[in-house]
Design an enzyme around this catalytic site. Structure first.
Site, PDB file in Angstrom:
ATOM      1  N   ARG A   1      37.883  36.236  45.601  1.00 12.60           N
ATOM      2  CA  ARG A   1      37.852  34.775  45.419  1.00 12.60           C
ATOM      3  C   ARG A   1      36.514  34.207  45.861  1.00 12.60           C
ATOM      4  NH1 ARG A   1      44.141  33.414  47.005  1.00 12.60           N
ATOM      5  NH2 ARG A   1      45.016  34.693  45.318  1.00 12.60           N
TER       6      ARG A   1
ATOM      7  N   LYS B   1      49.179  45.495  40.865  1.00 10.07           N
ATOM      8  CA  LYS B   1      48.046  44.976  41.637  1.00 10.07           C
ATOM      9  C   LYS B   1      48.554  44.233  42.865  1.00 10.07           C
ATOM     10  CE  LYS B   1      44.376  41.657  41.161  1.00 10.07           C
ATOM     11  NZ  LYS B   1      43.910  40.504  40.473  1.00 10.07           N
TER      12      LYS B   1
ATOM     13  N   CYS C   1      42.290  34.481  32.495  1.00 11.31           N
ATOM     14  CA  CYS C   1      42.922  33.589  33.465  1.00 11.31           C
ATOM     15  C   CYS C   1      42.121  32.287  33.487  1.00 11.31           C
ATOM     16  CB  CYS C   1      42.959  34.210  34.860  1.00 11.31           C
ATOM     17  SG  CYS C   1      44.236  33.433  35.888  1.00 11.31           S
TER      18      CYS C   1
ATOM     19  N   CYS D   1      45.636  29.135  38.472  1.00 11.26           N
ATOM     20  CA  CYS D   1      45.602  29.968  37.276  1.00 11.26           C
ATOM     21  C   CYS D   1      46.237  29.266  36.070  1.00 11.26           C
ATOM     22  CB  CYS D   1      46.303  31.292  37.543  1.00 11.26           C
ATOM     23  SG  CYS D   1      45.606  32.191  38.953  1.00 11.26           S
TER      24      CYS D   1
ATOM     25  N   TYR E   1      36.201  48.896  42.159  1.00  9.18           N
ATOM     26  CA  TYR E   1      34.782  48.631  42.430  1.00  9.18           C
ATOM     27  C   TYR E   1      34.068  49.908  42.858  1.00  9.18           C
ATOM     28  CZ  TYR E   1      36.818  44.036  42.259  1.00  9.18           C
ATOM     29  OH  TYR E   1      37.518  42.933  41.833  1.00  9.18           O
TER      30      TYR E   1
ATOM     31  N   SER F   1      39.636  43.936  45.600  1.00  4.52           N
ATOM     32  CA  SER F   1      38.457  43.637  46.417  1.00  4.52           C
ATOM     33  C   SER F   1      38.673  43.888  47.908  1.00  4.52           C
ATOM     34  CB  SER F   1      38.044  42.185  46.185  1.00  4.52           C
ATOM     35  OG  SER F   1      39.110  41.296  46.502  1.00  4.52           O
TER      36      SER F   1
ATOM     37  N   LYS G   1      51.826  41.626  39.591  1.00  5.77           N
ATOM     38  CA  LYS G   1      50.697  41.132  40.370  1.00  5.77           C
ATOM     39  C   LYS G   1      51.246  40.327  41.538  1.00  5.77           C
ATOM     40  CE  LYS G   1      46.522  38.359  40.309  1.00  5.77           C
ATOM     41  NZ  LYS G   1      45.571  37.583  39.510  1.00  5.77           N
TER      42      LYS G   1
ATOM     43  N   GLU H   1      59.585  42.485  35.630  1.00  6.96           N
ATOM     44  CA  GLU H   1      58.334  41.934  35.092  1.00  6.96           C
ATOM     45  C   GLU H   1      57.714  42.910  34.077  1.00  6.96           C
ATOM     46  OE1 GLU H   1      56.621  39.263  35.157  1.00  6.96           O
ATOM     47  OE2 GLU H   1      57.047  38.106  36.963  1.00  6.96           O
TER      48      GLU H   1
HETATM   49  C1  PBG Z   1      42.385  35.965  38.834  1.00  3.20           C
HETATM   50  C2  PBG Z   1      42.230  37.316  39.426  1.00  3.20           C
HETATM   51  C3  PBG Z   1      42.236  37.677  40.782  1.00  3.20           C
HETATM   52  C4  PBG Z   1      41.940  39.030  40.833  1.00  3.20           C
HETATM   53  C5  PBG Z   1      41.796  39.473  39.527  1.00  3.20           C
HETATM   54  N1  PBG Z   1      41.997  38.405  38.669  1.00  3.20           N
HETATM   55  C6  PBG Z   1      42.393  36.845  42.000  1.00  3.20           C
HETATM   56  C7  PBG Z   1      43.596  36.054  42.205  1.00  3.20           C
HETATM   57  O1  PBG Z   1      44.638  36.209  41.567  1.00  3.20           O
HETATM   58  O2  PBG Z   1      43.489  35.166  43.063  1.00  3.20           O
HETATM   59  C8  PBG Z   1      41.795  39.841  42.096  1.00  3.20           C
HETATM   60  C9  PBG Z   1      40.881  40.996  42.012  1.00  3.20           C
HETATM   61  C10 PBG Z   1      40.437  41.555  43.308  1.00  3.20           C
HETATM   62  O3  PBG Z   1      40.824  41.096  44.404  1.00  3.20           O
HETATM   63  O4  PBG Z   1      39.663  42.513  43.256  1.00  3.20           O
HETATM   64  N2  PBG Z   1      43.655  35.624  38.427  1.00  3.20           N
HETATM   65 ZN    ZN Z   2      43.868  33.370  38.024  1.00  5.25          ZN
END
Ligand code: PBG
Ligand code: ZN
Length: 324
Positions: free
Chosen positions: A205, A248, A120, A130, A313, A274, A195, A233
Protein backbone atom coordinates in the site's frame (compact mmCIF):
# COMPACT_ATOMS: atom_id res chain seq x y z
CA UNK A 1 8.56 -51.31 8.33
CA UNK A 2 10.09 -49.86 11.43
CA UNK A 3 13.52 -49.17 12.83
CA UNK A 4 15.97 -50.87 12.71
CA UNK A 5 14.78 -52.51 9.46
CA UNK A 6 13.87 -49.17 7.95
CA UNK A 7 16.22 -46.20 8.33
CA UNK A 8 14.97 -42.98 6.68
CA UNK A 9 18.47 -41.53 6.93
CA UNK A 10 19.66 -43.95 4.20
CA UNK A 11 18.19 -41.70 1.53
CA UNK A 12 19.58 -38.48 3.01
CA UNK A 13 23.25 -39.33 2.91
CA UNK A 14 24.38 -37.31 -0.08
CA UNK A 15 23.26 -34.40 -2.17
CA UNK A 16 22.70 -36.66 -5.16
CA UNK A 17 20.55 -39.08 -3.16
CA UNK A 18 18.51 -36.23 -1.72
CA UNK A 19 17.96 -34.84 -5.20
CA UNK A 20 16.71 -38.25 -6.40
CA UNK A 21 13.95 -38.47 -3.80
CA UNK A 22 13.03 -34.77 -3.67
CA UNK A 23 9.25 -34.37 -3.90
CA UNK A 24 8.93 -30.67 -4.68
CA UNK A 25 11.20 -28.79 -7.05
CA UNK A 26 10.89 -25.08 -7.74
CA UNK A 27 10.99 -24.09 -11.37
CA UNK A 28 11.41 -20.66 -12.92
CA UNK A 29 8.22 -21.37 -14.89
CA UNK A 30 6.28 -21.15 -11.61
CA UNK A 31 7.05 -17.47 -11.09
CA UNK A 32 5.16 -14.27 -11.86
CA UNK A 33 7.00 -10.99 -11.11
CA UNK A 34 4.88 -8.04 -9.85
CA UNK A 35 5.91 -4.62 -11.21
CA UNK A 36 4.82 -1.08 -10.29
CA UNK A 37 4.27 1.33 -13.19
CA UNK A 38 4.50 5.12 -12.83
CA UNK A 39 4.51 7.93 -15.36
CA UNK A 40 7.56 10.00 -16.22
CA UNK A 41 10.93 9.50 -17.88
CA UNK A 42 13.60 7.22 -16.49
CA UNK A 43 11.93 7.01 -13.08
CA UNK A 44 13.22 4.32 -10.71
CA UNK A 45 12.04 5.10 -7.18
CA UNK A 46 13.07 2.56 -4.55
CA UNK A 47 10.26 1.26 -2.31
CA UNK A 48 11.74 1.61 1.20
CA UNK A 49 9.91 -1.33 2.79
CA UNK A 50 10.62 -3.60 -0.20
CA UNK A 51 14.38 -3.52 -0.83
CA UNK A 52 15.13 -4.35 -4.47
CA UNK A 53 11.65 -3.27 -5.70
CA UNK A 54 10.95 0.03 -7.48
CA UNK A 55 8.28 2.24 -8.97
CA UNK A 56 9.31 2.22 -12.62
CA UNK A 57 8.50 4.36 -15.63
CA UNK A 58 8.00 2.62 -18.94
CA UNK A 59 11.58 2.27 -20.21
CA UNK A 60 12.68 0.88 -16.85
CA UNK A 61 9.69 -1.46 -16.74
CA UNK A 62 10.73 -2.82 -20.10
CA UNK A 63 14.30 -3.28 -18.91
CA UNK A 64 13.23 -5.08 -15.71
CA UNK A 65 10.71 -7.25 -17.57
CA UNK A 66 13.37 -8.03 -20.16
CA UNK A 67 15.87 -9.24 -17.57
CA UNK A 68 13.18 -11.31 -15.84
CA UNK A 69 12.17 -12.87 -19.15
CA UNK A 70 15.76 -13.69 -20.06
CA UNK A 71 16.10 -15.49 -16.72
CA UNK A 72 13.16 -17.65 -17.85
CA UNK A 73 10.38 -15.97 -15.85
CA UNK A 74 7.33 -16.34 -18.11
CA UNK A 75 5.10 -13.57 -16.75
CA UNK A 76 4.80 -10.22 -14.98
CA UNK A 77 1.78 -8.67 -13.28
CA UNK A 78 1.44 -4.91 -13.55
CA UNK A 79 0.16 -2.47 -10.95
CA UNK A 80 -0.35 1.16 -11.91
CA UNK A 81 0.24 4.28 -9.85
CA UNK A 82 -1.70 7.08 -11.57
CA UNK A 83 -0.88 10.80 -11.37
CA UNK A 84 -4.46 11.67 -10.42
CA UNK A 85 -7.22 9.96 -8.47
CA UNK A 86 -10.96 10.61 -8.20
CA UNK A 87 -14.04 9.19 -6.50
CA UNK A 88 -14.86 6.87 -9.42
CA UNK A 89 -11.32 5.65 -10.09
CA UNK A 90 -11.52 7.06 -13.62
CA UNK A 91 -7.77 6.75 -14.37
CA UNK A 92 -8.14 2.96 -13.99
CA UNK A 93 -10.13 2.62 -17.21
CA UNK A 94 -8.71 5.36 -19.41
CA UNK A 95 -7.36 4.35 -22.76
CA UNK A 96 -4.09 6.15 -22.08
CA UNK A 97 -3.91 5.23 -18.37
CA UNK A 98 -0.60 4.23 -16.86
CA UNK A 99 -1.21 0.47 -17.03
CA UNK A 100 -2.67 0.66 -20.53
CA UNK A 101 0.42 2.54 -21.78
CA UNK A 102 2.82 0.25 -19.95
CA UNK A 103 1.17 -2.91 -21.33
CA UNK A 104 1.35 -1.57 -24.87
CA UNK A 105 5.04 -0.71 -24.63
CA UNK A 106 6.08 -3.89 -22.83
CA UNK A 107 4.25 -6.09 -25.35
CA UNK A 108 5.84 -4.14 -28.21
CA UNK A 109 9.33 -4.96 -26.91
CA UNK A 110 8.61 -8.37 -25.38
CA UNK A 111 5.82 -9.99 -27.37
CA UNK A 112 6.47 -13.44 -25.85
CA UNK A 113 6.31 -12.32 -22.22
CA UNK A 114 2.91 -12.97 -20.61
CA UNK A 115 1.70 -9.59 -19.33
CA UNK A 116 -0.96 -9.87 -16.65
CA UNK A 117 -2.71 -6.81 -15.22
CA UNK A 118 -4.12 -6.38 -11.75
CA UNK A 119 -7.71 -5.14 -12.04
CA UNK A 120 -8.83 -3.01 -9.11
CA UNK A 121 -9.79 0.57 -8.34
CA UNK A 122 -7.97 1.25 -5.05
CA UNK A 123 -4.87 2.84 -6.59
CA UNK A 124 -7.16 5.09 -8.64
CA UNK A 125 -9.82 6.20 -6.15
CA UNK A 126 -9.23 9.25 -3.95
CA UNK A 127 -10.71 7.34 -0.98
CA UNK A 128 -8.45 4.32 -1.58
CA UNK A 129 -11.20 1.69 -1.60
CA UNK A 130 -11.44 -1.08 -4.18
CA UNK A 131 -14.99 -0.08 -5.15
CA UNK A 132 -17.35 2.86 -5.45
CA UNK A 133 -18.26 4.44 -2.12
CA UNK A 134 -21.88 5.35 -1.39
CA UNK A 135 -22.42 6.94 2.06
CA UNK A 136 -19.27 5.28 3.43
CA UNK A 137 -20.40 1.86 2.14
CA UNK A 138 -18.70 0.07 -0.75
CA UNK A 139 -21.36 -0.37 -3.44
CA UNK A 140 -20.77 -3.82 -4.91
CA UNK A 141 -23.00 -3.76 -7.97
CA UNK A 142 -22.15 -0.20 -8.99
CA UNK A 143 -18.47 -1.21 -9.01
CA UNK A 144 -18.83 -4.19 -11.36
CA UNK A 145 -19.20 -2.15 -14.53
CA UNK A 146 -16.10 -0.08 -13.72
CA UNK A 147 -14.03 -3.19 -13.04
CA UNK A 148 -15.16 -4.70 -16.34
CA UNK A 149 -14.30 -1.48 -18.16
CA UNK A 150 -10.87 -1.52 -16.53
CA UNK A 151 -10.25 -5.13 -17.55
CA UNK A 152 -11.43 -4.46 -21.11
CA UNK A 153 -9.16 -1.42 -21.44
CA UNK A 154 -6.18 -3.49 -20.29
CA UNK A 155 -6.94 -6.23 -22.80
CA UNK A 156 -7.49 -3.70 -25.59
CA UNK A 157 -4.02 -2.36 -24.77
CA UNK A 158 -2.62 -5.87 -25.22
CA UNK A 159 -2.76 -7.55 -21.80
CA UNK A 160 -2.55 -11.34 -22.05
CA UNK A 161 -4.47 -12.00 -18.84
CA UNK A 162 -6.44 -9.98 -16.28
CA UNK A 163 -6.44 -10.53 -12.53
CA UNK A 164 -9.29 -8.92 -10.57
CA UNK A 165 -8.19 -8.27 -6.96
CA UNK A 166 -11.12 -6.16 -5.73
CA UNK A 167 -13.19 -8.91 -4.02
CA UNK A 168 -16.55 -7.56 -5.23
CA UNK A 169 -19.13 -10.35 -5.61
CA UNK A 170 -19.85 -11.27 -9.22
CA UNK A 171 -16.92 -9.49 -10.82
CA UNK A 172 -15.49 -12.50 -12.62
CA UNK A 173 -18.76 -13.10 -14.49
CA UNK A 174 -19.05 -9.41 -15.35
CA UNK A 175 -15.50 -9.24 -16.69
CA UNK A 176 -15.90 -12.53 -18.61
CA UNK A 177 -19.07 -11.22 -20.28
CA UNK A 178 -17.58 -7.92 -21.30
CA UNK A 179 -14.40 -9.54 -22.65
CA UNK A 180 -16.42 -12.09 -24.62
CA UNK A 181 -18.77 -9.44 -26.04
CA UNK A 182 -15.76 -7.54 -27.31
CA UNK A 183 -14.10 -10.47 -29.02
CA UNK A 184 -11.64 -11.34 -26.26
CA UNK A 185 -12.90 -14.80 -25.35
CA UNK A 186 -9.36 -16.27 -25.56
CA UNK A 187 -8.07 -13.99 -22.77
CA UNK A 188 -7.90 -15.81 -19.41
CA UNK A 189 -8.94 -14.45 -16.01
CA UNK A 190 -6.85 -15.15 -12.94
CA UNK A 191 -9.21 -14.47 -10.04
CA UNK A 192 -7.96 -13.37 -6.64
CA UNK A 193 -10.60 -15.75 -5.24
CA UNK A 194 -9.52 -16.24 -1.64
CA UNK A 195 -8.10 -12.83 -0.87
CA UNK A 196 -7.93 -12.18 2.85
CA UNK A 197 -8.10 -8.88 4.71
CA UNK A 198 -4.44 -9.03 5.67
CA UNK A 199 -1.93 -6.82 7.45
CA UNK A 200 0.70 -8.38 5.17
CA UNK A 201 -0.29 -5.91 2.42
CA UNK A 202 1.25 -2.99 4.33
CA UNK A 203 4.37 -2.45 2.20
CA UNK A 204 2.36 -2.78 -1.03
CA UNK A 205 0.00 0.00 0.00
CA UNK A 206 3.00 2.25 0.50
CA UNK A 207 4.44 1.14 -2.86
CA UNK A 208 1.17 1.60 -4.74
CA UNK A 209 -0.22 4.47 -2.66
CA UNK A 210 -3.46 2.53 -2.24
CA UNK A 211 -4.26 2.52 1.49
CA UNK A 212 -7.93 3.28 2.26
CA UNK A 213 -8.40 6.85 3.53
CA UNK A 214 -11.20 5.80 5.90
CA UNK A 215 -12.14 2.45 7.39
CA UNK A 216 -10.61 -0.78 6.14
CA UNK A 217 -11.29 -3.55 3.62
CA UNK A 218 -13.06 -5.93 6.04
CA UNK A 219 -16.44 -5.66 4.30
CA UNK A 220 -15.08 -7.08 1.06
CA UNK A 221 -11.84 -8.99 1.67
CA UNK A 222 -12.14 -12.33 3.50
CA UNK A 223 -11.97 -12.72 7.26
CA UNK A 224 -8.62 -14.44 8.01
CA UNK A 225 -10.06 -17.13 10.34
CA UNK A 226 -12.25 -18.59 7.57
CA UNK A 227 -11.29 -21.57 5.43
CA UNK A 228 -14.52 -23.24 4.27
CA UNK A 229 -15.60 -19.88 2.88
CA UNK A 230 -12.47 -19.85 0.68
CA UNK A 231 -13.72 -22.98 -1.06
CA UNK A 232 -17.06 -21.32 -1.70
CA UNK A 233 -15.36 -18.22 -3.12
CA UNK A 234 -13.21 -20.41 -5.38
CA UNK A 235 -16.18 -22.49 -6.58
CA UNK A 236 -18.12 -19.30 -7.37
CA UNK A 237 -15.23 -17.94 -9.42
CA UNK A 238 -14.92 -21.22 -11.31
CA UNK A 239 -18.66 -21.05 -12.11
CA UNK A 240 -18.28 -17.44 -13.23
CA UNK A 241 -15.53 -18.35 -15.68
CA UNK A 242 -12.18 -17.95 -13.90
CA UNK A 243 -9.25 -19.80 -15.48
CA UNK A 244 -6.81 -19.62 -12.57
CA UNK A 245 -7.74 -19.42 -8.87
CA UNK A 246 -5.54 -17.39 -6.54
CA UNK A 247 -4.99 -17.52 -2.80
CA UNK A 248 -3.54 -14.44 -1.11
CA UNK A 249 -1.46 -14.03 1.02
CA UNK A 250 0.50 -17.27 0.74
CA UNK A 251 2.61 -18.04 3.78
CA UNK A 252 0.01 -17.62 6.53
CA UNK A 253 -2.56 -19.37 4.30
CA UNK A 254 -0.79 -22.56 3.20
CA UNK A 255 -3.75 -24.59 4.48
CA UNK A 256 -6.03 -22.64 2.15
CA UNK A 257 -3.73 -23.30 -0.81
CA UNK A 258 -3.75 -26.99 0.10
CA UNK A 259 -7.54 -27.17 0.40
CA UNK A 260 -8.18 -25.29 -2.81
CA UNK A 261 -5.68 -27.48 -4.68
CA UNK A 262 -7.65 -30.51 -3.43
CA UNK A 263 -11.08 -29.12 -4.31
CA UNK A 264 -10.59 -27.22 -7.57
CA UNK A 265 -9.48 -28.63 -10.91
CA UNK A 266 -7.94 -25.43 -12.24
CA UNK A 267 -4.39 -24.09 -11.85
CA UNK A 268 -3.90 -22.56 -8.40
CA UNK A 269 -1.82 -19.43 -7.91
CA UNK A 270 -0.52 -18.09 -4.60
CA UNK A 271 0.54 -14.51 -3.95
CA UNK A 272 3.68 -14.28 -1.79
CA UNK A 273 2.77 -10.72 -0.78
CA UNK A 274 4.72 -7.59 0.05
CA UNK A 275 4.78 -8.14 3.83
CA UNK A 276 6.15 -11.65 3.38
CA UNK A 277 8.92 -10.23 1.22
CA UNK A 278 9.61 -7.34 3.60
CA UNK A 279 9.97 -9.63 6.65
CA UNK A 280 12.63 -11.74 4.97
CA UNK A 281 14.52 -8.73 3.60
CA UNK A 282 14.43 -6.93 6.96
CA UNK A 283 15.67 -9.92 8.93
CA UNK A 284 18.37 -10.49 6.34
CA UNK A 285 19.50 -6.86 6.60
CA UNK A 286 19.70 -7.26 10.37
CA UNK A 287 21.89 -10.31 9.85
CA UNK A 288 19.34 -12.44 11.66
CA UNK A 289 18.82 -15.09 9.02
CA UNK A 290 20.08 -16.30 5.66
CA UNK A 291 17.71 -14.46 3.31
CA UNK A 292 18.56 -16.56 0.28
CA UNK A 293 17.82 -19.85 2.01
CA UNK A 294 14.65 -18.54 3.66
CA UNK A 295 13.45 -17.29 0.27
CA UNK A 296 13.89 -20.69 -1.37
CA UNK A 297 12.45 -22.57 1.60
CA UNK A 298 9.39 -20.29 1.62
CA UNK A 299 8.75 -20.56 -2.11
CA UNK A 300 9.21 -24.34 -1.93
CA UNK A 301 6.68 -24.50 0.92
CA UNK A 302 4.14 -22.55 -1.12
CA UNK A 303 4.62 -24.96 -4.00
CA UNK A 304 4.54 -28.02 -1.70
CA UNK A 305 1.21 -26.79 -0.29
CA UNK A 306 -0.19 -27.00 -3.83
CA UNK A 307 0.45 -23.76 -5.69
CA UNK A 308 1.11 -24.19 -9.41
CA UNK A 309 2.04 -20.51 -9.83
CA UNK A 310 3.66 -18.13 -7.37
CA UNK A 311 3.39 -14.37 -7.66
CA UNK A 312 6.47 -13.13 -5.86
CA UNK A 313 8.77 -10.13 -5.56
CA UNK A 314 11.53 -12.74 -5.17
CA UNK A 315 11.00 -14.00 -8.74
CA UNK A 316 14.22 -12.55 -10.14
CA UNK A 317 16.36 -13.48 -7.11
CA UNK A 318 14.90 -16.97 -7.03
CA UNK A 319 15.38 -17.48 -10.77
CA UNK A 320 19.06 -16.55 -10.37
CA UNK A 321 19.41 -18.87 -7.37
CA UNK A 322 17.92 -21.75 -9.34
CA UNK A 323 20.42 -21.18 -12.16
CA UNK A 324 23.43 -21.17 -9.87
C1 PBG B 1 -5.18 -4.14 -4.62
C2 PBG B 1 -4.11 -5.12 -4.30
C3 PBG B 1 -3.43 -5.28 -3.08
C4 PBG B 1 -2.45 -6.24 -3.31
C5 PBG B 1 -2.57 -6.66 -4.62
N1 PBG B 1 -3.62 -5.97 -5.21
C6 PBG B 1 -3.55 -4.55 -1.80
C7 PBG B 1 -4.82 -4.54 -1.08
O1 PBG B 1 -5.75 -5.30 -1.32
O2 PBG B 1 -4.91 -3.65 -0.22
C8 PBG B 1 -1.44 -6.70 -2.29
C9 PBG B 1 -0.15 -7.17 -2.84
C10 PBG B 1 0.96 -7.26 -1.86
O3 PBG B 1 0.82 -6.98 -0.65
O4 PBG B 1 2.05 -7.64 -2.30
N2 PBG B 1 -6.47 -4.59 -4.51
ZN1 ZN C 1 -8.00 -2.88 -4.53
Amino acid sequence: MLFPDYRPRRLRQSDALRRMVRETVLNVNDFVLPLFAVSGKNVKIPIPSMPGQFQLSIENLIETAQSAFSLGIPAVILFGIPDKKDALGTPAYQKDGIVQKAVKEIKKHLPDLVVITDVCLCQYTDHGHCGIVEKDVIDNDATLDLLARTALSHVQAGADMVAPSDMMDGRVAEIRNVLDENGFSPVPIMAYSAKYCSAYYGPFREAADSAPKFGDRRTYQMDPPNAVEAIREAVMDVEEGADIIMVKPALAYLDIIYRIREEIDLPVAAYNVSGEYAMVKAAQQMGWLDGQRVMLETLTAIKRAGADLILTYFATDAAKALQA
